[in-house]
Write a protein that holds these residues in place. Structure first.
Motif, mmCIF file in Angstrom:
data_model
loop_
_atom_site.group_PDB
_atom_site.id
_atom_site.type_symbol
_atom_site.label_atom_id
_atom_site.label_comp_id
_atom_site.label_asym_id
_atom_site.label_seq_id
_atom_site.Cartn_x
_atom_site.Cartn_y
_atom_site.Cartn_z
ATOM 1 N N PHE A 1 -15.662 -6.576 -5.014
ATOM 2 C CA PHE A 1 -14.347 -6.782 -4.416
ATOM 3 C C PHE A 1 -13.394 -5.648 -4.770
ATOM 4 N N THR A 2 -13.476 -5.134 -5.984
ATOM 5 C CA THR A 2 -12.610 -4.021 -6.383
ATOM 6 C C THR A 2 -12.924 -2.765 -5.574
ATOM 7 N N VAL A 3 -14.201 -2.497 -5.369
ATOM 8 C CA VAL A 3 -14.587 -1.344 -4.539
ATOM 9 C C VAL A 3 -14.064 -1.517 -3.115
ATOM 10 N N LEU A 4 -14.156 -2.740 -2.581
ATOM 11 C CA LEU A 4 -13.628 -3.002 -1.241
ATOM 12 C C LEU A 4 -12.123 -2.758 -1.188
ATOM 13 N N ASN A 5 -11.398 -3.176 -2.222
ATOM 14 C CA ASN A 5 -9.950 -2.957 -2.269
ATOM 15 C C ASN A 5 -9.609 -1.470 -2.259
ATOM 16 N N LEU A 6 -10.305 -0.706 -3.088
ATOM 17 C CA LEU A 6 -10.025 0.727 -3.171
ATOM 18 C C LEU A 6 -10.370 1.432 -1.866
ATOM 19 N N MET A 7 -11.470 1.029 -1.221
ATOM 20 C CA MET A 7 -11.835 1.620 0.066
ATOM 21 C C MET A 7 -10.798 1.289 1.136
ATOM 22 N N LEU A 8 -10.330 0.048 1.125
ATOM 23 C CA LEU A 8 -9.320 -0.367 2.089
ATOM 24 C C LEU A 8 -8.045 0.444 1.924
ATOM 25 N N TYR A 9 -7.606 0.607 0.699
ATOM 26 C CA TYR A 9 -6.361 1.338 0.433
ATOM 27 C C TYR A 9 -6.509 2.824 0.751
ATOM 28 N N ALA A 10 -7.655 3.404 0.372
ATOM 29 C CA ALA A 10 -7.860 4.829 0.605
ATOM 30 C C ALA A 10 -7.982 5.140 2.097
ATOM 31 N N SER A 11 -8.696 4.309 2.841
ATOM 32 C CA SER A 11 -8.890 4.575 4.269
ATOM 33 C C SER A 11 -7.598 4.423 5.061
ATOM 34 N N ALA A 12 -6.641 3.655 4.529
ATOM 35 C CA ALA A 12 -5.343 3.525 5.181
ATOM 36 C C ALA A 12 -4.390 4.642 4.784
ATOM 37 N N GLY A 13 -4.907 5.652 4.092
ATOM 38 C CA GLY A 13 -4.061 6.756 3.671
ATOM 39 C C GLY A 13 -3.077 6.364 2.594
ATOM 40 N N ALA A 14 -3.431 5.333 1.805
ATOM 41 C CA ALA A 14 -2.548 4.823 0.744
ATOM 42 C C ALA A 14 -1.173 4.460 1.297
ATOM 43 N N SER A 15 -1.145 3.989 2.533
ATOM 44 C CA SER A 15 0.118 3.633 3.184
ATOM 45 C C SER A 15 0.343 2.129 3.078
ATOM 46 N N LEU A 16 1.405 1.745 2.371
ATOM 47 C CA LEU A 16 1.740 0.331 2.269
ATOM 48 C C LEU A 16 2.111 -0.239 3.623
ATOM 49 N N SER A 17 2.746 0.551 4.459
ATOM 50 C CA SER A 17 3.151 0.084 5.786
ATOM 51 C C SER A 17 1.941 -0.287 6.636
ATOM 52 N N ILE A 18 0.927 0.582 6.637
ATOM 53 C CA ILE A 18 -0.261 0.309 7.448
ATOM 54 C C ILE A 18 -1.010 -0.910 6.927
ATOM 55 N N VAL A 19 -1.184 -0.978 5.610
ATOM 56 C CA VAL A 19 -1.915 -2.117 5.038
ATOM 57 C C VAL A 19 -1.155 -3.420 5.282
ATOM 58 N N SER A 20 0.172 -3.385 5.184
ATOM 59 C CA SER A 20 0.964 -4.591 5.425
ATOM 60 C C SER A 20 0.823 -5.061 6.865
ATOM 61 N N LYS A 21 0.868 -4.106 7.819
ATOM 62 C CA LYS A 21 0.731 -4.490 9.220
ATOM 63 C C LYS A 21 -0.676 -5.012 9.514
ATOM 64 N N MET A 22 -1.693 -4.380 8.911
ATOM 65 C CA MET A 22 -3.048 -4.890 9.083
ATOM 66 C C MET A 22 -3.188 -6.263 8.430
ATOM 67 N N PHE A 23 -2.507 -6.443 7.296
ATOM 68 C CA PHE A 23 -2.505 -7.731 6.605
ATOM 69 C C PHE A 23 -1.987 -8.825 7.524
ATOM 70 N N SER A 24 -0.951 -8.510 8.299
ATOM 71 C CA SER A 24 -0.409 -9.512 9.218
ATOM 72 C C SER A 24 -1.431 -9.888 10.284
ATOM 73 N N LEU A 25 -2.248 -8.921 10.751
ATOM 74 C CA LEU A 25 -3.288 -9.224 11.731
ATOM 75 C C LEU A 25 -4.365 -10.117 11.125
ATOM 76 N N VAL A 26 -4.773 -9.788 9.912
ATOM 77 C CA VAL A 26 -5.789 -10.601 9.239
ATOM 78 C C VAL A 26 -5.269 -12.012 9.012
ATOM 79 N N TRP A 27 -4.038 -12.102 8.513
ATOM 80 C CA TRP A 27 -3.463 -13.412 8.231
ATOM 81 C C TRP A 27 -3.347 -14.253 9.494
ATOM 82 N N LEU A 28 -2.898 -13.642 10.582
ATOM 83 C CA LEU A 28 -2.769 -14.375 11.839
ATOM 84 C C LEU A 28 -4.120 -14.896 12.321
#
Length: 687
Positions: free
Chosen positions: A434-461
């Motif tokens: 799970f930690t590796v998945l988290n780091l891959m997710l953050y790195a592939s989003a360019g370490a952008s909180l904005s992008i991860v937050s918006k993707m988070f909203s899609l996942v949550w929905l």
């Protein structure tokens, strides 16, 4: 022997003719126009060519006498073996283990409405730190309206979640809900979405905590490095065996609520003292140029405002530990404060902080605190943000470990995920994965909180959309199951229809987030599908190997091929259990078809519980033999267990047969069923 003689074992042997016994108009032997009944046939028609089985139990079924699809494998590989019939009496050790597990389940229900609120409450009420900046960025001065409308939507979901929880009070929702009401392939989609939801929770919490610290002090490293350090540190913490405690979570939630209350009081006093000048200035500066633009901003804010509710989808994950009647109260305790917190805080921010500062990406709540009461409250807010958000990281890790454990028990991921460290008992494979998945997710989003937050909203929905879907499937496929409340169908349809609308709105705000969402969902889903269908994939690999005869001439290659066959055979021999009450062949066939389509196994055990008063259903043995005959690739064993059908006896049987309860399947219980479904730990697979 001629052709006609070969076919003779298929014909019934000396069927018993019927003789009428009443009315004085009896029919002599051989003169009955009606065929013999099942009982009168003495199994002669049902047994058919089973009489020709070798005494030692070997031999192939007639349908497998043709050649195999593999060039170098005989039909023996396809044939799973003949089934058997046996009587089983559970030992005292089995009964003791069953009773112990049942008592542990009952003792685990210790969470009331307050302690139960503490577990998901930090995620729900802590989301204010990253929801407000995201909404203001797209909605501006209309943010209070959008957030208020967004936080009202759980009024649609609460009755849906309550009905599902009353019908299936088991942890792991919505994956566990769909697994019990539909096909396993759809449940895999729910599991993939849940895993992404937990990963997004951890990444967004870690990144937001790092951003808040960077806004207050000068960090010796970039913000994204701080977020990665938070993820790694809490992964190491979880490896020490630290388990989430409801009381600790409630203490953290109480601290957060006290902090937000203090901020609200200070902001109200400051607003009363300074008046509406700043609010009017922000309103003028942030006015949209046209009514269409206003509507667009309101809709965008509504779509991203769902971030203020993230965490509520985790609540059913803990229902197995909640006291009866606590779940609806927990949802209420989470929902109503979320409405007040999100709406009031963004209003206070607009009434106190200049709009250009808000849109500049600063820590708006810490700025609000300093403007309202001074530096001391700002420091308090930063500490609160760090504590609550880091708690969200740990919550995501622990929730993911729980999901991996369930997936491993259901044979979706390898049993390797059940391994724990000897000293701490932590599932280290799950934590590291799970930690590796988290780091891959953050790195592939360019370490952008904005992008991860918006993707988070899609996942949550999408996860929230699974709840009304699961309830519709439950009503259609498992309508007999008892439940506390019936949600109006219009509410279910409205919630289901609202999900794609808001989903599309989030994509319209930033289309790039759809790419991240789709890429990770497909990636995780492909991994789950591959691990769920190991035998099928290995068969494909062997088929390719089998098409090149030259490979079979090499000693190394031939050894590899034999090893591949052994692995496939081992995986196919993993048994599952079907718990049956009736001997109706259509019901047994339906359950066996479910197993063939959803589980990779060639060993199925049909189990029927009997007590001293009731005997074995008259056609059960014969129908089990019919199914054994009909499915050459599956060995169908019939086991009759002396005892009543109860949770303790089912767990005792699981211990005796070495089959986990999660791989023991039953039909849907009716309103008069005397036992709670959650105590069995089995899967419901038919109406």
């Amino acid at each position: 022997m001629g052709e006609d003689e070969v076919a003779e074992p298929w014909i019934a042997v000396e069927p018993i003719a019927r003789v009428a016994t009443g009315g004085g108009s009896g029919l002599s032997v051989g003169q009955s126009p009606d065929p013999p009944t099942f009982r009168e046939s003495q199994f002669d028609i049902i047994l058919r060519r089973q009489r020709t089985r070798p005494p030692d139990g070997g031999g192939l079924k007639h349908t497998l006498r043709s050649s195999s699809r593999f060039l170098n494998l005989s039909s023996d590989f396809e044939f799973a073996g003949w089934g058997s019939f046996s009587n089983l009496k559970l030992t005292s050790e089995d009964h003791s283990i069953g009773e112990d597990r049942l008592q542990r389940i009952r003792r685990a229900k210790l969470l009331g409405q307050l302690t139960g609120t503490g577990l998901p409450g930090n995620a729900v009420l802590g989301s204010v730190f990253y929801a407000l900046p995201a909404v203001v960025a797209v909605c501006g001065v209309y943010s209070p309206i959008s957030l208020f409308m967004a936080t009202l939507t759980p009024f649609l979901w609460r009755p849906i979640m309550n009905e599902l929880a009353s019908a299936l009070p088991i942890s792991g929702a919505p994956y566990s809900y769909i697994l019990n009401v539909s096909r396993k392939s759809l449940a895999l989609l729910g599991a993939a979405l849940l895993l992404l939801d937990f990963a997004s929770t951890s990444v967004v919490s870690a990144s937001t905590a790092s951003s808040y610290l960077a806004g207050e002090v000068v960090l010796p490293f970039p913000t994204f490095v701080g977020a990665g350090m938070v993820l790694i540190v809490f992964a190491l913490v979880s490896l020490t065996g630290l388990k989430e405690s409801a009381r600790i979570a409630f203490v953290v939630l109480t601290f957060h609520v006290a902090t937000m209350t203090a901020l609200g009081v200070a902001s109200s006093v400051h607003w009363a003292q300074t008046g509406n000048a700043q609010l009017k200035r922000n309103w003028i500066d942030g006015q949209a140029p046209s009514p269409t633009a206003v509507a667009r901003q309101l809709f965008n804010g509504f779509c991203l405002g769902m971030l203020g509710l993230t965490g509520i989808e985790c609540t059913p994950s803990y229902i197995g530990r909640m006291k009866s009647g606590s779940f609806p109260l927990v949802l209420r305790n989470l929902h109503l404060p979320a409405i007040l917190l999100n709406t009031l805080m963004i209003t206070f921010v607009l009434a106190t902080v200049p709009l250009e500062t808000i849109l500049g990406g600063a820590n708006v709540l810490s700025l609000l605190a300093e403007a309202s009461a001074g530096p001391w409250l700002r420091k308090w807010i930063v500490v609160d943000a760090a504590v609550v958000l880091c708690g969200g990281v740990l919550t995501g890790i622990l929730s993911a470990c729980e999901l991996f454990q369930q997936l491993s028990n259901d044979r979706i991921v390898p049993q390797l995920f059940l391994k724990v460290l000897p000293l701490s008992g932590s599932p280290y494979i799950s934590v590291l994965t799970f930690t590796v998945l988290n780091l891959m997710l953050y790195a592939s989003a360019g370490a952008s909180l904005s992008i991860v937050s918006k993707m988070f909203s899609l996942v949550w929905l999408t996860v929230m959309g699974l709840f009304p879907l699961a309830l519709l499937l439950l009503r259609f496929n498992r309508g007999r199951i008892p439940r506390a409340k019936n949600t109006p169908l219009s509410v279910i349809v409205l919630a289901l229809a609202l999900t794609p609308v808001v989903f599309a709105g989030n994509i319209a705000i930033d289309p790039s987030t759809a790419g991240y969402f789709a890429a990770y969902l497909i990636g995780v889903l492909l991994v789950f599908v591959a691990t769920q269908n190991q035998v099928t994939l290995l068969r494909g690999v062997y088929w390719v190997y089998d098409q090149y005869p030259v490979l079979h001439r090499w000693a190394v290659s031939e050894t590899w091929g034999k090893a591949l066959v052994r692995i496939m055979a081992k995986l196919k021999r993993q048994p599952v259990c079907i718990l049956v009450k009736t001997d109706e062949v259509n019901h047994l066939l339906h359950m066996l078809l479910y197993v063939r389509e959803n589980e990779e196994t060639s060993c199925v055990k049909i189990v029927h519980f009997i007590d001293e008063e009731n005997g074995i259903p008259s056609e059960l043995e014969a129908n089990a033999k019919i199914l054994d005959e009909a499915f050459p690739e599956i060995t169908v064993d019939l086991i009759v267990v002396l005892g009543t059908f109860s949770p303790a006896n089912v767990v005792a049987l699981a211990h005796c047969l070495k089959i986990p309860p999660s791989l023991m399947f039953m039909s849907c219980p009716g309103p008069s069923f005397p036992h709670p479904v959650a105590e069995f730990g089995t899967r419901i697979i038919s109406l």
